[in-house]
Enzyme design. Sequence first.
Site, short mmCIF file in Angstrom:
data_model
loop_
_atom_site.label_atom_id
_atom_site.label_comp_id
_atom_site.label_asym_id
_atom_site.label_seq_id
_atom_site.Cartn_x
_atom_site.Cartn_y
_atom_site.Cartn_z
N GLU A 100 40.43 17.04 33.91
CA GLU A 100 39.56 16.51 32.85
C GLU A 100 40.39 15.78 31.79
O GLU A 100 40.00 14.70 31.32
CB GLU A 100 38.74 17.64 32.23
CG GLU A 100 37.69 17.17 31.27
CD GLU A 100 36.60 16.30 31.91
OE1 GLU A 100 35.95 15.57 31.14
OE2 GLU A 100 36.40 16.34 33.13
N HIS B 147 41.13 12.37 36.03
CA HIS B 147 41.42 12.16 37.45
C HIS B 147 41.01 13.42 38.19
O HIS B 147 41.71 14.43 38.12
CB HIS B 147 42.89 11.83 37.66
CG HIS B 147 43.18 11.37 39.06
ND1 HIS B 147 42.58 10.25 39.59
CD2 HIS B 147 43.97 11.88 40.02
CE1 HIS B 147 43.01 10.10 40.83
NE2 HIS B 147 43.85 11.07 41.12
N HIS B 148 39.89 13.36 38.88
CA HIS B 148 39.27 14.56 39.42
C HIS B 148 39.42 14.65 40.93
O HIS B 148 39.21 13.66 41.64
CB HIS B 148 37.79 14.59 39.05
CG HIS B 148 37.60 14.48 37.56
ND1 HIS B 148 37.44 13.26 36.92
CD2 HIS B 148 37.57 15.42 36.61
CE1 HIS B 148 37.31 13.48 35.62
NE2 HIS B 148 37.38 14.78 35.40
N HIS C 248 39.65 6.46 43.39
CA HIS C 248 38.53 5.64 43.83
C HIS C 248 38.56 4.22 43.26
O HIS C 248 38.32 3.26 43.99
CB HIS C 248 37.20 6.32 43.48
CG HIS C 248 37.00 7.61 44.22
ND1 HIS C 248 36.63 7.66 45.54
CD2 HIS C 248 37.14 8.89 43.82
CE1 HIS C 248 36.54 8.91 45.93
NE2 HIS C 248 36.85 9.69 44.90
N GLU C 249 38.88 4.10 41.97
CA GLU C 249 38.86 2.77 41.37
C GLU C 249 39.96 1.85 41.92
O GLU C 249 39.86 0.65 41.81
CB GLU C 249 38.92 2.83 39.83
CG GLU C 249 40.14 3.50 39.27
CD GLU C 249 39.99 5.00 39.00
OE1 GLU C 249 40.66 5.50 38.09
OE2 GLU C 249 39.22 5.67 39.69
N ASP D 163 47.45 10.36 42.05
CA ASP D 163 47.22 11.41 43.05
C ASP D 163 48.49 12.22 43.28
O ASP D 163 48.44 13.45 43.38
CB ASP D 163 46.73 10.79 44.36
CG ASP D 163 45.45 10.00 44.14
OD1 ASP D 163 44.46 10.62 43.68
OD2 ASP D 163 45.45 8.79 44.41
#
Length: 96
Positions: free
Chosen positions: A52, A56-57, A74-75, A83
Site C-alpha cells: 500500500e 504496488h500490489h 500492470h501499467e 516487482d
Amino acid sequence: MSIAVASQHQINIFLDELSAWSVENGKLHREFIFNDFVDAFGFMTKTAIIAEKTNHHPEWFNVYKKVVVELTTHEAGGITERDFTLAKQMEQIATS
C-alpha cells in the site's frame, strides 16, 4: 513517467539470486509455505502494508498455510524493478 519492463537478462539475474521464484505466464511466481494460517496471514498483512505504501500490489491467493504470489507491473505490461523490490521485501518478511 513510464516504467521500463525488465530485460530477460535482468530477470535471469533476479532468478539466480532468489531461486525460489520463477516466471509463470509472464509474472514472477512464488509459493510460500508457513507453519500455519496465522503465520501465512501475518506475512500477508506485513506485505500489504508495504504494498500500500509503495502503491504496488501483489496478485496472491491463500489457503491455510500456503500463500501463492504473482508479481507484475500492470501499467508497464510486464515485470519491472518494482516487482523485484517487492519480491525481495517479501523474502525478508517470510524469513523474519
